[in-house]
Design an enzyme around this catalytic site. Structure first.
Site, PDB file in Angstrom:
ATOM      1  CB  SER A   1     -27.895  36.817 -44.942  1.00 49.67           C
ATOM      2  OG  SER A   1     -27.174  37.009 -45.554  1.00 49.67           O
ATOM      3  CB  SER A   2     -28.655  39.592 -49.455  1.00 49.96           C
ATOM      4  OG  SER A   2     -27.707  39.968 -49.295  1.00 49.96           O
ATOM      5  CB  CYS A   3     -24.316  35.373 -47.941  1.00 56.23           C
ATOM      6  SG  CYS A   3     -25.230  35.043 -46.209  1.00 56.23           S
TER       7      CYS A   3
ATOM      8  CE1 TYR B   1     -25.471  32.952 -40.661  1.00 55.48           C
ATOM      9  CE2 TYR B   1     -25.752  33.657 -42.491  1.00 55.48           C
ATOM     10  CZ  TYR B   1     -25.653  33.764 -41.314  1.00 55.48           C
ATOM     11  OH  TYR B   1     -27.069  34.657 -40.350  1.00 55.48           O
TER      12      TYR B   1
ATOM     13  CE  LYS C   1     -29.309  31.948 -41.581  1.00 56.97           C
ATOM     14  NZ  LYS C   1     -30.427  32.454 -39.734  1.00 56.97           N
TER      15      LYS C   1
ATOM     16  CG  HIS D   1     -21.615  42.093 -40.823  1.00 55.97           C
ATOM     17  ND1 HIS D   1     -22.579  42.320 -40.310  1.00 55.97           N
ATOM     18  CD2 HIS D   1     -21.318  41.145 -41.707  1.00 55.97           C
ATOM     19  CE1 HIS D   1     -23.160  40.656 -39.891  1.00 55.97           C
ATOM     20  NE2 HIS D   1     -21.991  39.919 -41.324  1.00 55.97           N
TER      21      HIS D   1
HETATM   22  N1  NAP Z   1     -26.136  41.895 -39.556  1.00 62.53           N
HETATM   23  C1  NAP Z   1     -26.456  41.604 -41.027  1.00 62.53           C
HETATM   24  O1  NAP Z   1     -25.706  42.986 -41.232  1.00 62.53           O
HETATM   25  C2  NAP Z   1     -27.731  40.940 -41.074  1.00 62.53           C
HETATM   26  C3  NAP Z   1     -28.029  41.199 -42.688  1.00 62.53           C
HETATM   27  C4  NAP Z   1     -28.790  40.375 -43.363  1.00 62.53           C
HETATM   28  C5  NAP Z   1     -29.322  39.409 -42.393  1.00 62.53           C
HETATM   29  N2  NAP Z   1     -29.033  38.627 -41.348  1.00 62.53           N
HETATM   30  C6  NAP Z   1     -29.575  38.469 -40.569  1.00 62.53           C
HETATM   31  O2  NAP Z   1     -30.249  37.631 -38.889  1.00 62.53           O
HETATM   32  C7  NAP Z   1     -29.996  37.037 -38.188  1.00 62.53           C
HETATM   33  C8  NAP Z   1     -29.513  37.996 -37.415  1.00 62.53           C
HETATM   34  O3  NAP Z   1     -28.392  38.091 -37.269  1.00 62.53           O
HETATM   35  P1  NAP Z   1     -27.318  39.838 -36.208  1.00 62.53           P
HETATM   36  O4  NAP Z   1     -26.860  40.264 -37.342  1.00 62.53           O
HETATM   37  O5  NAP Z   1     -28.310  40.072 -35.570  1.00 62.53           O
HETATM   38  O6  NAP Z   1     -26.417  38.750 -35.281  1.00 62.53           O
HETATM   39  P2  NAP Z   1     -26.215  39.087 -34.101  1.00 62.53           P
HETATM   40  O7  NAP Z   1     -25.363  40.628 -33.897  1.00 62.53           O
HETATM   41  O8  NAP Z   1     -25.024  38.394 -33.669  1.00 62.53           O
HETATM   42  O9  NAP Z   1     -27.185  37.854 -33.580  1.00 62.53           O
HETATM   43  C9  NAP Z   1     -27.349  36.688 -32.738  1.00 62.53           C
HETATM   44  C10 NAP Z   1     -28.246  36.647 -31.906  1.00 62.53           C
HETATM   45  O10 NAP Z   1     -28.575  35.375 -32.188  1.00 62.53           O
HETATM   46  C11 NAP Z   1     -27.856  34.413 -30.103  1.00 62.53           C
HETATM   47  N3  NAP Z   1     -27.421  33.325 -30.453  1.00 62.53           N
HETATM   48  C12 NAP Z   1     -25.989  32.843 -31.671  1.00 62.53           C
HETATM   49  N4  NAP Z   1     -26.158  31.753 -31.175  1.00 62.53           N
HETATM   50  C13 NAP Z   1     -27.121  31.119 -30.227  1.00 62.53           C
HETATM   51  C14 NAP Z   1     -27.199  29.775 -29.641  1.00 62.53           C
HETATM   52  N5  NAP Z   1     -26.401  28.372 -30.399  1.00 62.53           N
HETATM   53  N6  NAP Z   1     -28.251  29.742 -28.860  1.00 62.53           N
HETATM   54  C15 NAP Z   1     -28.837  30.825 -28.839  1.00 62.53           C
HETATM   55  N7  NAP Z   1     -28.303  31.683 -29.241  1.00 62.53           N
HETATM   56  C16 NAP Z   1     -28.301  32.325 -30.004  1.00 62.53           C
HETATM   57  C17 NAP Z   1     -26.702  35.923 -29.725  1.00 62.53           C
HETATM   58  O11 NAP Z   1     -26.411  35.459 -28.316  1.00 62.53           O
HETATM   59  P3  NAP Z   1     -25.263  35.451 -27.972  1.00 62.53           P
HETATM   60  O12 NAP Z   1     -24.763  36.818 -29.047  1.00 62.53           O
HETATM   61  O13 NAP Z   1     -25.142  35.860 -27.012  1.00 62.53           O
HETATM   62  O14 NAP Z   1     -24.422  34.326 -28.605  1.00 62.53           O
HETATM   63  C18 NAP Z   1     -27.415  36.916 -30.441  1.00 62.53           C
HETATM   64  O15 NAP Z   1     -28.888  37.692 -29.451  1.00 62.53           O
HETATM   65  C19 NAP Z   1     -28.850  36.083 -38.909  1.00 62.53           C
HETATM   66  O16 NAP Z   1     -29.799  35.387 -40.121  1.00 62.53           O
HETATM   67  C20 NAP Z   1     -28.396  37.314 -39.733  1.00 62.53           C
HETATM   68  O17 NAP Z   1     -28.249  36.282 -40.897  1.00 62.53           O
HETATM   69  C21 NAP Z   1     -27.709  39.863 -40.455  1.00 62.53           C
END
Ligand code: NAP
Length: 331
Positions: free
Chosen positions: A108-110, A137, A141, A180
């Site tokens: 992520s951009s952080c 975090y 990353k 968020h």
């Molecule tokens: N959302 C944003 O704004 C954003 C922006 C930039 C980058 N990203 C990046 O994209 C990635 C995904 O983010 P997201 O927003 O999609 O997050 P999310 O909606 O919270 O999804 C995370 C996923 O990972 C699973 N997970 C978490 N811990 C786990 C573990 N220990 N073992 C197996 N599965 C696990 C979760 O399952 P459960 O929910 O069942 O735990 C869920 O399926 C991250 O690296 C994040 O930094 C997100």
């Protein structure tokens, strides 16, 4: 990625993971390997090894992570660094052992310094101190990016790291403790509208500037990167002085105030917005330089207003009645 190739999307129930699955299915990929958190604990090295040895996927998207907003990141600092380091190390290491052809790691951009020059270029990684609220975090990353780079250099893998800007979209997290800013605003505006409030309190001064990308756009960008021809993908791998890193964003930002006004308009909240400066603002500005992705030939399709309208429709179909009842109870 060949149509019949086995593709593992780690974290497929999440915001990004579910968008990746939709994008892969739209593109005609049918051989997807998906395991929920309950089925496969990615912090468990032995379980991850057994999974990769059994399934031997050809391509891997790492969208699994412990993710949250300022409050969650700041409160659960140990869990954020420990779990994310474990997930990244296990999945990347086992992907290398299993001979995965290409892997895309989501960060992520952080990861960029708190006072990074704007817009943030990939080259600014590790050039200054990080924002303190989500430093654990961010460090985990950055370690994930370093893992990709190190395995590429030592073992000749083709692992790439994509850094999306703030994402929002279908299936987003609307829990005010962990969400968020954009989904939190959608929920608050909906509840304020339902209660007939005259005011809606928004955290912080409203002055920080942020960039947003619809999750399906981010997923399309990830597929685009995974499918880059060898000569283009190879430019990320051959570089000994820079990590295999690409920003994924729209390249435009706005203030939280402007964002809150747009959300209020889309949701139909007609009251006044009040900003609470006693709550933390976080980084003053976050805008990614997306020229690297653009030069490769990708740009987003879904404008912010349209994306917010889609996200709000999704929120209403999932929580509309519950959220309205909660709002009525706190009247
Ligand atoms: N959302 C944003 O704004 C954003 C922006 C930039 C980058 N990203 C990046 O994209 C990635 C995904 O983010 P997201 O927003 O999609 O997050 P999310 O909606 O919270 O999804 C995370 C996923 O990972 C699973 N997970 C978490 N811990 C786990 C573990 N220990 N073992 C197996 N599965 C696990 C979760 O399952 P459960 O929910 O069942 O735990 C869920 O399926 C991250 O690296 C994040 O930094 C997100």
């Amino acid at each position: 990625m060949e149509k019949g190739a086995k593709i593992y999307v780690a974290g497929h129930t999440g915001l990004v993971g579910s968008a990746l699955v939709r994008a892969l299915e739209r593109a005609g990929h049918t051989n997807l390997v998906l395991r929920s958190h309950a089925e496969l604990e990615l912090t468990d090295g032995a379980a991850v090894r057994a999974f990769f040895e059994r399934e031997t996927p050809a391509y891997v998207f790492v969208a699994a992570a412990k993710v949250g907003g300022i409050v969650a990141n700041n409160s659960y600092r140990a869990e954020f660094i420990y779990q994310n380091l474990q997930i990244s190390a296990n999945v990347i290491h086992e992907s290398s052992r299993a001979g995965v052809k290409r892997l895309l790691y989501l960060g992520s951009s952080c990861i960029y310094p708190r006072d990074c020059p704007q817009p943030m270029k990939e080259d600014y990684l590790l050039t200054g101190p990080l924002e303190l609220t989500n430093r654990p975090y961010a460090v985990s990353k950055i370690a994930g990016i370093e893992l990709c780079w190190s395995y590429n250099r030592q073992y000749g893998t083709q692992f790439i790291a994509a850094m999306p800007t703030n994402l929002y979209g279908l299936g987003d997290n609307y829990d005010l403790e962990t969400s968020h800013v954009l989904p939190a605003l959608i929920r608050k505006a909906h509840e304020a509208k339902t209660r007939g409030d005259k005011e809606l309190v928004v955290w912080g001064t409203g002055n920080p500037r942020r960039e947003f990308l619809y999750s399906d756009d981010a997923a399309e960008a990830c597929l685009f990167l995974m499918n880059l021809p060898v000569e283009k993908f190879g430019t990320f791998l051959a570089n000994e002085s820079a990590p295999p890193l690409v920003n994924v964003g729209c390249g435009e930002d706005q203030t939280i105030r402007a964002l809150a006004e747009l959300v209020a308009e889309v949701v139909g909240f007609g009251g006044r917005l009040v900003f609470d400066p006693s709550k933390p603002d976080g980084t003053p500005r976050k805008l990614q330089d997306v020229s690297r992705l653009k030069a490769l030939g990708w740009s987003p399709h879904i404008a912010l207003r349209k994306g917010i309208a889609r996200a709000y429709a999704d929120f209403q179909s999932r929580f509309g009645e519950i959220a309205s009842a909660d709002a009525a109870n706190t009247r």
